[in-house]
Scaffold this motif. Structure first.
Motif, PDB file in Angstrom:
ATOM      1  N   HIS A   1       0.826  -1.242  -0.074  1.00  0.00           N
ATOM      2  CA  HIS A   1      -0.057   0.116  -0.226  1.00  0.00           C
ATOM      3  C   HIS A   1       0.838   1.177  -0.066  1.00  0.00           C
ATOM      4  CE1 HIS A   1      -2.977   3.108   0.827  1.00  0.00           C
ATOM      5  NE2 HIS A   1      -2.201   3.136   1.688  1.00  0.00           N
ATOM      6  N   PHE A   2       1.837   1.341   0.782  1.00  0.00           N
ATOM      7  CA  PHE A   2       2.655   2.466   0.908  1.00  0.00           C
ATOM      8  C   PHE A   2       3.570   2.737  -0.313  1.00  0.00           C
ATOM      9  CE2 PHE A   2       1.579   1.431   5.353  1.00  0.00           C
ATOM     10  CZ  PHE A   2       0.679   2.122   5.534  1.00  0.00           C
TER      11      PHE A   2
ATOM     12  N   ASN B   1      -0.067   4.490  -2.685  1.00  0.00           N
ATOM     13  CA  ASN B   1      -0.186   5.600  -1.554  1.00  0.00           C
ATOM     14  C   ASN B   1      -0.671   6.668  -2.184  1.00  0.00           C
ATOM     15  OD1 ASN B   1       0.892   7.511   0.409  1.00  0.00           O
ATOM     16  ND2 ASN B   1       2.318   6.113   0.787  1.00  0.00           N
TER      17      ASN B   1
ATOM     18  N   LYS C   1      -7.286  11.410   3.718  1.00  0.00           N
ATOM     19  CA  LYS C   1      -6.668  10.185   3.198  1.00  0.00           C
ATOM     20  C   LYS C   1      -5.006  10.353   3.020  1.00  0.00           C
ATOM     21  CE  LYS C   1     -10.228   7.812   0.702  1.00  0.00           C
ATOM     22  NZ  LYS C   1     -10.654   7.076  -0.404  1.00  0.00           N
ATOM     23  N   GLN C   2      -4.753  11.445   2.601  1.00  0.00           N
ATOM     24  CA  GLN C   2      -3.252  11.835   2.374  1.00  0.00           C
ATOM     25  C   GLN C   2      -2.750  12.045   3.716  1.00  0.00           C
ATOM     26  OE1 GLN C   2      -4.025  14.948  -0.545  1.00  0.00           O
ATOM     27  NE2 GLN C   2      -2.747  13.720  -2.126  1.00  0.00           N
TER      28      GLN C   2
ATOM     29  N   ASP D   1      -1.986   8.709   5.171  1.00  0.00           N
ATOM     30  CA  ASP D   1      -1.162   7.997   4.409  1.00  0.00           C
ATOM     31  C   ASP D   1       0.301   8.448   5.051  1.00  0.00           C
ATOM     32  OD1 ASP D   1      -2.201   5.757   3.133  1.00  0.00           O
ATOM     33  OD2 ASP D   1      -2.374   6.978   1.435  1.00  0.00           O
TER      34      ASP D   1
ATOM     35  N   THR E   1       2.935   6.134   6.543  1.00  0.00           N
ATOM     36  CA  THR E   1       3.942   5.989   6.017  1.00  0.00           C
ATOM     37  C   THR E   1       5.279   6.060   6.693  1.00  0.00           C
ATOM     38  OG1 THR E   1       3.055   6.556   3.924  1.00  0.00           O
ATOM     39  CG2 THR E   1       5.439   6.612   3.886  1.00  0.00           C
TER      40      THR E   1
END
Length: 217
Positions: free
Chosen positions: A61-62, A66, A154-155, A158, A162
């Motif tokens: 995902h990352f 991402n 969402k960012q 993340d 991350t």
């Protein structure tokens, strides 16, 4: 790499099960199901297939899905590599960062932050967020305000996760004694390679047909 004491080795081939092979083959390396992965981290994660399989899904995902731009992602990972002193992650992500358009001068400025670098307001805040999370276990209100003015929810999520993922991975690499793969032209924090060549672009799994070849091992 010199100075790395391996604490967890690779699983002997005669002990491999399909669960081990799922870990090795997850990223699509040619012949990985039959011959195993060429990457040291996957071979070590094969010691714990249940963990290795979920780690791969989580990590993909990352790295691949991402919501942050690839440029921002690589700024984060390189800064985490510096803060966590992870030669393994630094070596791998210098090439990824160059492929994302970052110059060697910018990569050096990530290492040396806050010295140098002609960063945008949001890029400056991203690097500050990495440092704050690692040093203070939180993001300051001022940094959060700058980031959230441009990034959606969402960012923002993340970004924080991350940083955490790559810190966790850096810890594991250090604690398990995982060194850079033999045959790779290791890139140091000084941005010099073992051979003296200038670092070049490398590609993420599946990004190019010959993505494995760019790694040199």
């Amino acid at each position: 790499m010199t100075g790395i004491k391996q604490r967890i080795g690779h699983v002997p081939k005669d002990q491999w099960t399909d669960d081990h092979r799922e870990v090795f083959a997850f990223w699509g390396e040619p012949n990985a199901w039959e011959e195993g992965s060429k990457t040291n981290v996957m071979n070590v994660m094969g010691n714990h297939p249940d963990l290795g399989k979920v780690y791969n899904i989580w990590g993909k995902h990352f790295l691949m899905n991402n919501t942050l731009s690839t440029r921002i992602l690589e700024i984060i990972v390189l800064r985490v590599s510096v803060k966590a002193n992870s030669a393994y992650e630094w070596h791998n992500h210098v090439g990824y960062a160059m492929n994302a358009g970052l110059t060697l001068e910018e990569i050096a400025a990530i290492r040396d932050f806050p010295e140098g670098g002609d960063w945008s307001k949001i890029e400056d805040a991203v690097i500050k967020a990495v440092d704050e999370l690692i040093d203070e276990n939180n993001v300051s209100d001022a940094t959060w305000e700058t980031l959230s003015a441009e990034f959606d929810t969402k960012q923002m999520m993340d970004l924080v996760f991350t940083v955490g993922h790559y810190v966790m991975t850096s810890w594991a690499l250090a604690a398990f004694g995982v060194g850079i793969e033999g045959g790779a032209d290791a890139i140091g924090f000084d941005l010099k390679t073992s051979s003296g060549n200038t670092p070049g672009k490398t590609y993420k799994p599946g990004e190019k047909e010959d993505w494995v070849d760019t790694r040199g091992y």
